[in-house]
Design an enzyme around this catalytic site. Structure first.
Site, PDB file in Angstrom:
ATOM      1  N   HIS A 168      33.929  48.469  32.346  1.00 45.73           N
ATOM      2  CA  HIS A 168      33.376  48.263  33.698  1.00 45.73           C
ATOM      3  C   HIS A 168      33.706  46.863  34.230  1.00 45.73           C
ATOM      4  O   HIS A 168      32.976  46.326  35.047  1.00 45.73           O
ATOM      5  CB  HIS A 168      31.855  48.468  33.716  1.00 45.73           C
ATOM      6  CG  HIS A 168      31.398  49.682  32.964  1.00 45.73           C
ATOM      7  ND1 HIS A 168      31.253  50.920  33.538  1.00 45.73           N
ATOM      8  CD2 HIS A 168      31.099  49.855  31.636  1.00 45.73           C
ATOM      9  CE1 HIS A 168      30.867  51.800  32.623  1.00 45.73           C
ATOM     10  NE2 HIS A 168      30.785  51.180  31.450  1.00 45.73           N
ATOM     11  N   SER A 289      52.375  29.270  47.802  1.00 42.16           N
ATOM     12  CA  SER A 289      51.919  29.656  49.132  1.00 42.16           C
ATOM     13  C   SER A 289      52.626  28.750  50.127  1.00 42.16           C
ATOM     14  O   SER A 289      52.852  27.571  49.850  1.00 42.16           O
ATOM     15  CB  SER A 289      50.403  29.465  49.232  1.00 42.16           C
ATOM     16  OG  SER A 289      50.022  29.280  50.588  1.00 42.16           O
ATOM     17  N   LYS A 295      48.604  26.510  45.361  1.00 43.38           N
ATOM     18  CA  LYS A 295      48.691  27.878  44.843  1.00 43.38           C
ATOM     19  C   LYS A 295      49.796  28.094  43.843  1.00 43.38           C
ATOM     20  O   LYS A 295      50.877  27.522  43.916  1.00 43.38           O
ATOM     21  CB  LYS A 295      48.876  28.856  46.002  1.00 43.38           C
ATOM     22  CG  LYS A 295      47.662  28.962  46.882  1.00 43.38           C
ATOM     23  CD  LYS A 295      46.553  29.727  46.221  1.00 43.38           C
ATOM     24  CE  LYS A 295      46.655  31.185  46.656  1.00 43.38           C
ATOM     25  NZ  LYS A 295      45.672  32.005  45.976  1.00 43.38           N
ATOM     26  N   GLU A 302      51.973  41.613  41.194  1.00 40.75           N
ATOM     27  CA  GLU A 302      51.466  42.370  42.341  1.00 40.75           C
ATOM     28  C   GLU A 302      52.536  43.329  42.856  1.00 40.75           C
ATOM     29  O   GLU A 302      52.252  44.466  43.231  1.00 40.75           O
ATOM     30  CB  GLU A 302      51.046  41.414  43.463  1.00 40.75           C
ATOM     31  CG  GLU A 302      49.846  40.558  43.094  1.00 40.75           C
ATOM     32  CD  GLU A 302      49.557  39.517  44.164  1.00 40.75           C
ATOM     33  OE1 GLU A 302      48.512  39.621  44.817  1.00 40.75           O
ATOM     34  OE2 GLU A 302      50.378  38.601  44.354  1.00 40.75           O
TER      35      GLU A 302
END
Ligand code: ARG
Length: 490
Positions: A168, A289, A295, A302
């Site tokens: 979970h 970024s 970043k 992804e």
């Protein structure tokens, strides 16, 4: 006339008789309905099929020796040009089959007109696709086998890293990073099994099925099957020319690999956040970024997830393409092209990306260990230690629950609650029971089959390695297109 119409004039008439009509198809419609732009990807497969067909026609006496030789030589020259990237197939043809036959007829004149004996484009395109799927699936198998072997190597190096396993998405129990990597590998290898099945299912020769019912000419389908290393010929001509199950299986197999990679990717994406902090992403694979200077993003992972979505889309498009079609060939099948051609590069690209990027991830050992050091993830181990002393599990579970509650009440970690407090709950608590709060001890104690103990993980790594090696063998047992070219020439 446009270039397209001129092309049609040259050879576009091959698949037309007086019965079809005395005029060419409207150029715009021909262009719109042509599969040639996609077919170019498997032109070598198409040529190999034709060359093998020529050998068969010669063997059964449907071609003269000289004609067969000329046809084969011309086809193999085209294969070499295609391999070198110099074969030009002009627009203005319905598909690659017509384009190649047109070139052949231009090259050899009337001899070229004998090529299509006892054959239809329906069995021809099925052959091309089967060769293509078998080749791409075998390469995918090899790539996945390499990745799995590298994961096994990596697991061997990460045995001492301890971090939480999740249920979970809540911290559950401590495991080693090696164990986690084995879990990733198992899913990947199951997917590879499906890829191996896709190889097997594509591995029957459809050629000689003709348009839908075979042929009255005395062909020998086993000759082509043998030349192109198919394990058998398909059993029913009507089924064969309306069968894209092997494409469906291939897209499904590809999607399965992508699913495994996408779930691994989500772990990586989560674990590289500062919230988890278990993995550090190397500069060479991190993205930045354009606005936020701080970043360091896991874009590669992804993108792998996004490729998995496309893989699922390819399965869906094949399912919906085939559903409800009447038995036999339907031109609808031609729209399998996007899904079938996309799958190989999609899956192999993502596999390669994960391989490359994963090598630049490092576990933050301290952070990993710290996340299981408060002891809460070892509550189950405490309960099991009480069970080992003879307490019924429900009682042990309850007593440990009380201990967790007490720790929370006192605002201390379970790891530092101490023996005295534990004894105040139940006298069965002793030093040996509380020793399992050490996450490394908890990991080592799970010796059940498939568990986290080092000897069990060793078995899992060995299993991954062996399965990957086996897949590698299976992949290399499939001939490459160039192997087939040599077989057909011999
Ligand atoms: N371009 C077609 C395809 O890719 C080839 C088979 C066409 N057959 C036909 N009877 N029109 O499916």
């Amino acid at each position: 006339p446009s270039k397209m119409a001129k092309g049609a004039e040259k050879t576009g008439g091959i698949a037309r008789t007086d019965a079809t009509g005395r005029v060419e198809m409207i150029p715009e419609l021909l262009a719109w309905s042509s599969s040639l732009p996609h077919d170019r990807t498997f032109v070598r497969e198409d040529i190999l099929g034709s060359a093998a067909h020529v050998t068969m026609l010669r063997k059964v006496g449907l071609l003269e020796a000289g004609d067969a030789q000329k046809l084969r030589a011309s086809l193999l020259a085209m294969y070499d040009a295609a391999a070198a990237g110099t074969l030009v197939l002009e627009d203005g043809e319905e598909d690659v089959h017509m384009a190649i036959e047109g070139l052949l007829t231009r090259d050899l004149g009337d001899i070229g007109k004998r090529l299509h004996t006892a054959r239809s484009r329906n069995d021809q395109v099925a052959l091309d696709l089967r060769l293509h799927v078998r080749d791409q699936a075998a390469r995918t198998l090899a790539d996945v086998a390499t990745l799995a072997t590298e994961l096994a190597d990596r697991a061997s190096r990460e045995k001492d890293v301890v971090l939480p396993a999740y249920t979970h998405r809540q911290r559950a129990q401590p495991v080693s990073a090696a164990f986690l990597i084995c879990a990733w590998s198992m899913q990947l290898l199951r997917a590879a099994d499906v890829v191996a099945q896709a190889v097997t299912r594509a591995n029957e020769s459809p050629l000689g099925s003709g348009a839908c019912s075979g042929t009255s000419l005395p062909i020998d389908r086993s000759v082509v099957a043998h030349l192109l290393s198919f394990s058998a010929v398909t059993a029913n001509a009507l089924d064969t020319i309306g069968d894209r199950d092997f494409v469906l299986d291939w897209t499904w197999a590809g999607a399965r690999v992508l699913l495994a990679l996408s779930r691994l990717s989500t772990d990586v994406i989560d674990f590289t956040t500062s919230e988890f902090g278990y993995l550090r992403i190397g500069d060479a694979v991190a993205a930045g970024s354009s606005m936020m200077p701080q970043k360091k993003n896991p874009d590669i992972f992804e993108l792998v997830r996004a490729k998995a979505s496309r893989g699922v889309g390819n399965v869906m498009s094949m399912l919906t393409l085939v559903r409800g079609l009447p038995t036999g060939y339907n031109r609808d099948f031609q729209d399998d092209r996007q899904a079938v051609l996309d799958t190989g590069p999609l899956v192999r690209g993502a596999t390669g990306a994960v391989r490359a990027a994963i090598a630049h991830l490092t576990f933050d050992r301290e952070r990993c260990l710290a996340s299981v050091s408060d002891g809460s993830t070892q509550a189950t181990d405490i309960a099991e230690a009480l069970v080992r002393k003879g307490m019924p599990f429900r009682e042990a579970y309850k007593a440990t629950g009380q201990l967790v509650h007490l720790a929370r009440e006192r605002n201390v970690d379970l790891a530092s609650i101490g023996l005295e407090a534990a004894k105040s709950i139940n006298s069965a608590f002793d030093e040996a029971v509380l020793a399992v709060i050490d996450p490394r001890i908890a990991v080592a104690a799970k010796k059940s089959a498939g568990g986290t103990a080092p000897e069990r993980v060793e078995e899992q790594i060995a299993w991954v390695r062996a399965a990957a090696t086996e897949l590698g063998y299976k992949a290399s047992s499939v001939p490459t297109l160039d192997d087939l070219r040599r077989a057909v020439e011999a």
